[in-house]
Structure formats: C-alpha cells, structure tokens
Motif scaffolding. Structure first.
Motif, PDB file in Angstrom:
ATOM      1  N   GLY A   1       0.815  -1.209   0.000  1.00  0.00           N
ATOM      2  CA  GLY A   1       0.000   0.000   0.000  1.00  0.00           C
ATOM      3  C   GLY A   1       0.854   1.266   0.000  1.00  0.00           C
ATOM      4  N   LYS A   2       1.902   1.260   0.805  1.00  0.00           N
ATOM      5  CA  LYS A   2       2.788   2.434   0.862  1.00  0.00           C
ATOM      6  C   LYS A   2       3.506   2.637  -0.470  1.00  0.00           C
ATOM      7  CE  LYS A   2       3.502   2.293   5.863  1.00  0.00           C
ATOM      8  NZ  LYS A   2       4.453   2.091   6.972  1.00  0.00           N
ATOM      9  N   MET A   3       3.881   1.548  -1.107  1.00  0.00           N
ATOM     10  CA  MET A   3       4.529   1.633  -2.410  1.00  0.00           C
ATOM     11  C   MET A   3       3.562   2.204  -3.451  1.00  0.00           C
ATOM     12  SD  MET A   3       6.162  -1.493  -4.693  1.00  0.00           S
ATOM     13  CE  MET A   3       7.301  -1.930  -3.382  1.00  0.00           C
ATOM     14  N   VAL A   4       2.325   1.723  -3.434  1.00  0.00           N
ATOM     15  CA  VAL A   4       1.317   2.199  -4.380  1.00  0.00           C
ATOM     16  C   VAL A   4       1.064   3.695  -4.180  1.00  0.00           C
ATOM     17  CG1 VAL A   4      -1.142   2.072  -4.953  1.00  0.00           C
ATOM     18  CG2 VAL A   4       0.196  -0.030  -4.703  1.00  0.00           C
ATOM     19  N   ALA A   5       0.909   4.118  -2.933  1.00  0.00           N
ATOM     20  CA  ALA A   5       0.665   5.536  -2.654  1.00  0.00           C
ATOM     21  C   ALA A   5       1.845   6.393  -3.100  1.00  0.00           C
ATOM     22  CB  ALA A   5       0.397   5.735  -1.167  1.00  0.00           C
ATOM     23  N   ARG A   6       3.050   5.900  -2.841  1.00  0.00           N
ATOM     24  CA  ARG A   6       4.251   6.653  -3.233  1.00  0.00           C
ATOM     25  C   ARG A   6       4.337   6.802  -4.746  1.00  0.00           C
ATOM     26  NH1 ARG A   6       7.344   3.840  -0.436  1.00  0.00           N
ATOM     27  NH2 ARG A   6       8.199   2.437  -2.024  1.00  0.00           N
ATOM     28  N   ARG A   7       4.028   5.731  -5.474  1.00  0.00           N
ATOM     29  CA  ARG A   7       4.093   5.786  -6.937  1.00  0.00           C
ATOM     30  C   ARG A   7       2.973   6.665  -7.515  1.00  0.00           C
ATOM     31  NH1 ARG A   7       7.225   1.183  -8.463  1.00  0.00           N
ATOM     32  NH2 ARG A   7       8.854   1.137  -6.858  1.00  0.00           N
ATOM     33  N   LEU A   8       1.829   6.695  -6.854  1.00  0.00           N
ATOM     34  CA  LEU A   8       0.757   7.585  -7.311  1.00  0.00           C
ATOM     35  C   LEU A   8       1.201   9.046  -7.243  1.00  0.00           C
ATOM     36  CD1 LEU A   8      -2.557   6.133  -5.805  1.00  0.00           C
ATOM     37  CD2 LEU A   8      -2.130   6.616  -8.218  1.00  0.00           C
ATOM     38  N   ARG A   9       2.027   9.347  -6.244  1.00  0.00           N
ATOM     39  CA  ARG A   9       2.489  10.727  -6.068  1.00  0.00           C
ATOM     40  C   ARG A   9       3.686  11.058  -6.946  1.00  0.00           C
ATOM     41  NH1 ARG A   9       2.207   8.969  -0.278  1.00  0.00           N
ATOM     42  NH2 ARG A   9       0.205   9.696   0.543  1.00  0.00           N
ATOM     43  N   ASP A  10       4.307  10.066  -7.559  1.00  0.00           N
ATOM     44  CA  ASP A  10       5.502  10.281  -8.375  1.00  0.00           C
ATOM     45  C   ASP A  10       5.230  11.237  -9.524  1.00  0.00           C
ATOM     46  OD1 ASP A  10       7.079   8.718  -6.833  1.00  0.00           O
ATOM     47  OD2 ASP A  10       7.187   7.011  -8.200  1.00  0.00           O
ATOM     48  N   LYS A  11       6.266  11.917  -9.945  1.00  0.00           N
ATOM     49  CA  LYS A  11       6.245  12.795 -11.128  1.00  0.00           C
ATOM     50  C   LYS A  11       5.227  13.925 -10.984  1.00  0.00           C
ATOM     51  CE  LYS A  11       7.665   9.024 -14.192  1.00  0.00           C
ATOM     52  NZ  LYS A  11       7.336   8.211 -15.393  1.00  0.00           N
ATOM     53  N   ASN A  12       4.883  14.232  -9.719  1.00  0.00           N
ATOM     54  CA  ASN A  12       4.008  15.374  -9.438  1.00  0.00           C
ATOM     55  C   ASN A  12       2.632  15.273 -10.089  1.00  0.00           C
ATOM     56  OD1 ASN A  12       5.978  16.707  -7.861  1.00  0.00           O
ATOM     57  ND2 ASN A  12       6.965  17.441  -9.731  1.00  0.00           N
ATOM     58  N   THR A  13       2.262  14.075 -10.522  1.00  0.00           N
ATOM     59  CA  THR A  13       0.910  13.914 -11.065  1.00  0.00           C
ATOM     60  C   THR A  13      -0.110  14.141  -9.957  1.00  0.00           C
ATOM     61  OG1 THR A  13       1.755  12.278 -12.606  1.00  0.00           O
ATOM     62  CG2 THR A  13      -0.624  12.385 -12.335  1.00  0.00           C
ATOM     63  N   TYR A  14       0.152  13.511  -8.822  1.00  0.00           N
ATOM     64  CA  TYR A  14      -0.681  13.709  -7.646  1.00  0.00           C
ATOM     65  C   TYR A  14       0.221  14.031  -6.466  1.00  0.00           C
ATOM     66  CZ  TYR A  14      -4.233  11.514 -10.518  1.00  0.00           C
ATOM     67  OH  TYR A  14      -5.090  11.210 -11.533  1.00  0.00           O
ATOM     68  N   THR A  15      -0.338  14.655  -5.438  1.00  0.00           N
ATOM     69  CA  THR A  15       0.444  15.084  -4.283  1.00  0.00           C
ATOM     70  C   THR A  15      -0.159  14.495  -3.015  1.00  0.00           C
ATOM     71  OG1 THR A  15      -0.927  17.033  -3.855  1.00  0.00           O
ATOM     72  CG2 THR A  15       0.843  17.270  -5.486  1.00  0.00           C
ATOM     73  N   ASP A  16       0.404  14.924  -1.867  1.00  0.00           N
ATOM     74  CA  ASP A  16      -0.135  14.484  -0.586  1.00  0.00           C
ATOM     75  C   ASP A  16      -1.573  14.954  -0.391  1.00  0.00           C
ATOM     76  OD1 ASP A  16       2.134  13.138   0.159  1.00  0.00           O
ATOM     77  OD2 ASP A  16       3.021  14.834   1.220  1.00  0.00           O
ATOM     78  N   GLU A  17      -1.965  15.988  -1.128  1.00  0.00           N
ATOM     79  CA  GLU A  17      -3.333  16.476  -1.022  1.00  0.00           C
ATOM     80  C   GLU A  17      -4.306  15.629  -1.840  1.00  0.00           C
ATOM     81  OE1 GLU A  17      -4.373  18.911   1.059  1.00  0.00           O
ATOM     82  OE2 GLU A  17      -2.309  18.712   1.761  1.00  0.00           O
ATOM     83  N   ASP A  18      -3.770  14.764  -2.694  1.00  0.00           N
ATOM     84  CA  ASP A  18      -4.607  13.927  -3.556  1.00  0.00           C
ATOM     85  C   ASP A  18      -4.656  12.468  -3.104  1.00  0.00           C
ATOM     86  OD1 ASP A  18      -5.073  16.006  -5.612  1.00  0.00           O
ATOM     87  OD2 ASP A  18      -2.937  15.786  -5.958  1.00  0.00           O
ATOM     88  N   VAL A  19      -3.614  12.020  -2.403  1.00  0.00           N
ATOM     89  CA  VAL A  19      -3.462  10.602  -2.060  1.00  0.00           C
ATOM     90  C   VAL A  19      -3.265  10.453  -0.562  1.00  0.00           C
ATOM     91  CG1 VAL A  19      -2.147   8.500  -2.481  1.00  0.00           C
ATOM     92  CG2 VAL A  19      -2.319  10.235  -4.287  1.00  0.00           C
ATOM     93  N   CYS A  20      -4.047   9.580   0.059  1.00  0.00           N
ATOM     94  CA  CYS A  20      -3.839   9.280   1.479  1.00  0.00           C
ATOM     95  C   CYS A  20      -3.811   7.773   1.678  1.00  0.00           C
ATOM     96  CB  CYS A  20      -4.916   9.926   2.338  1.00  0.00           C
ATOM     97  SG  CYS A  20      -6.549   9.203   2.160  1.00  0.00           S
ATOM     98  N   GLU A  21      -3.367   7.360   2.864  1.00  0.00           N
ATOM     99  CA  GLU A  21      -3.239   5.942   3.188  1.00  0.00           C
ATOM    100  C   GLU A  21      -3.796   5.695   4.581  1.00  0.00           C
ATOM    101  OE1 GLU A  21       1.067   4.888   2.516  1.00  0.00           O
ATOM    102  OE2 GLU A  21       1.119   7.037   2.112  1.00  0.00           O
ATOM    103  N   VAL A  22      -4.469   4.586   4.764  1.00  0.00           N
ATOM    104  CA  VAL A  22      -4.894   4.178   6.102  1.00  0.00           C
ATOM    105  C   VAL A  22      -4.616   2.688   6.284  1.00  0.00           C
ATOM    106  CG1 VAL A  22      -6.630   5.959   6.513  1.00  0.00           C
ATOM    107  CG2 VAL A  22      -7.278   3.887   5.317  1.00  0.00           C
ATOM    108  N   TYR A  23      -3.954   2.373   7.401  1.00  0.00           N
ATOM    109  CA  TYR A  23      -3.644   0.997   7.754  1.00  0.00           C
ATOM    110  C   TYR A  23      -4.028   0.788   9.218  1.00  0.00           C
ATOM    111  CZ  TYR A  23      -0.813   1.972   3.639  1.00  0.00           C
ATOM    112  OH  TYR A  23      -0.409   2.372   2.396  1.00  0.00           O
ATOM    113  N   GLY A  24      -3.832  -0.412   9.709  1.00  0.00           N
ATOM    114  CA  GLY A  24      -4.245  -0.723  11.066  1.00  0.00           C
ATOM    115  C   GLY A  24      -3.598   0.150  12.122  1.00  0.00           C
ATOM    116  N   ASP A  25      -2.356   0.600  11.861  1.00  0.00           N
ATOM    117  CA  ASP A  25      -1.641   1.391  12.860  1.00  0.00           C
ATOM    118  C   ASP A  25      -1.570   2.880  12.507  1.00  0.00           C
ATOM    119  OD1 ASP A  25      -0.002   1.243  10.687  1.00  0.00           O
ATOM    120  OD2 ASP A  25       1.808   0.640  11.783  1.00  0.00           O
ATOM    121  N   THR A  26      -2.387   3.306  11.552  1.00  0.00           N
ATOM    122  CA  THR A  26      -2.373   4.704  11.134  1.00  0.00           C
ATOM    123  C   THR A  26      -2.895   5.616  12.245  1.00  0.00           C
ATOM    124  OG1 THR A  26      -2.690   4.137   8.800  1.00  0.00           O
ATOM    125  CG2 THR A  26      -3.254   6.377   9.453  1.00  0.00           C
ATOM    126  N   LEU A  27      -2.099   6.619  12.605  1.00  0.00           N
ATOM    127  CA  LEU A  27      -2.539   7.609  13.575  1.00  0.00           C
ATOM    128  C   LEU A  27      -3.560   8.532  12.910  1.00  0.00           C
ATOM    129  CD1 LEU A  27       0.893   8.576  15.211  1.00  0.00           C
ATOM    130  CD2 LEU A  27      -0.877   7.082  16.159  1.00  0.00           C
TER     131      LEU A  27
END
Length: 202
Positions: free
Chosen positions: A94-120
């Motif tokens: 999941g972290k890899m997928v989110a990171r690649r979605l943000r690559d090349k400035n296509t999307y940013t932290d404002e466009d992509v988020c992640e939630v897992y069992g230990d997510t604060l």
C-alpha cells in the motif's frame, strides 16, 4: 446454515444484488481487468486454509514492474473519477502504491492518502477523504473492507487477489451505494477476482 434440522429451517427472503441495482437501490457497476502487465498471475500462488498465502501475494504484487504498470493503468482509467478506493495486498504494498501515485508530481499528498491498522488519526484521514476538496485516492489494507460507508466512491481498485467470495464482495461493495454525484462505479481488478468469482451484478 439452513436446513430441516438447523436453527434456521429455510431462507424466507432474498434480495439479489442485480435486482437491487435494477430497482435503483444500488448503483450500476462497470468492471475492467487490469492491463496484462499489471495483472497478477495467480497460477503460481499456493493456498493455505482456502486462501492465497499472504507472503506470496505480497511478494508478487510488490514487484516493481507490476506496481508501475498498475499505477499507470489506474491513473489512466480513473482520470475522470472523483473518489477512488484502493485495496492493497499488504501495508508495504500500500505504501509503495501511494508513493508511486504521487511520483512525477501527477498527484500530491493532497490527492493521495493511506490508512492501515496502525495509522494515527485514521478517522481524520477518512474524514478528509470524504471531503469534496480533499483526497481523490485512498489506499488501504484490511481497514476499509467492512463497515466503511461513503456513497460518493465511484471507483474501487482491487490490487489484491483473493479466493474468498465474501472478501471480494465486501471490497466491491464499497462502491455500490447510490449517489447523485455518480452514474456508476468503476471496478478495476488486478487480481483476476472477477474471473475467479464472477461479476457480482450478474
């Protein structure tokens, strides 16, 4: 669980998903398989307890070529979608997928988020996803499968193969709620789940 000698003797009523879609209680689905380079070859996977072995699934889905091909495919096919829910095969995946979605400035932290069992602040992240002006993509692993209700989801991405019809139905079901903001929900399947279990709207 139903039978003459069981606690439940018979099924008193059924409400099949195709009927509920036709009657307007659920939204229609459009299903697409991932491109060949992005699609998992599950014939190499072993099973334990009727399900694919997690470690093997994650190793397969985390391969660089497969992740890159899947991200390219997802970006193209979901470009006109508003809210995209992605089911990953594991936390690292999941972290890899989110990171690649943000690559090349296509999307940013404002466009992509992640939630897992230990997510604060998980509830806060989910709340932002439900905000029209925030996240388009939400990546998760085993968090939003059951009990997550957001009718505006118009694309569900299955980046994990499963042998469980129940899990498959739960993931796809996140996009079944009707909303004035969507005409249908696009299902992008990279784990051959639709071929394995069949479309849930037929």
């Amino acid at each position: 669980i139903c039978g003459p000698e069981n606690i439940l003797s018979h099924i008193s009523y059924e409400a099949p998903i195709p009927d509920l879609i036709e009657q307007g209680y659920l939204c229609s689905l459009t299903s697409k398989a991932g491109g060949l380079q992005a699609r998992a070859d599950v014939t190499t996977l072993h099973k334990r307890g009727g399900e694919f072995i997690d470690s093997e699934v994650q190793e397969m889905m985390e391969a660089d070529d497969m992740v890159n091909a899947a991200i390219k495919d997802i970006k193209e096919k979901s470009s006109e979608r508003r809210k995209v829910l992605i089911f990953a095969s594991g936390v690292d995946h999941g972290k890899m997928v989110a990171r690649r979605l943000r690559d090349k400035n296509t999307y940013t932290d404002e466009d992509v988020c992640e939630v897992y069992g230990d997510t604060l602040f998980r509830d806060e992240e989910i709340g932002r996803f439900k905000n029209d002006k925030s996240y388009k993509y939400m990546v998760n692993c085993n968090v939003l499968t059951i009990g997550f209700d957001y009718p505006d989801i118009d694309c569900v991405v299955l980046l994990r193969p499963t042998c469980s019809p129940g899990l498959y139905y739960q993931m796809v079901g996140r996009g079944l709620r009707t909303s004035d903001r969507k005409d249908d929900c696009l299902i992008l399947d990279y784990g051959e789940n639709i071929m394995r279990h069949g479309p849930i709207d037929r």
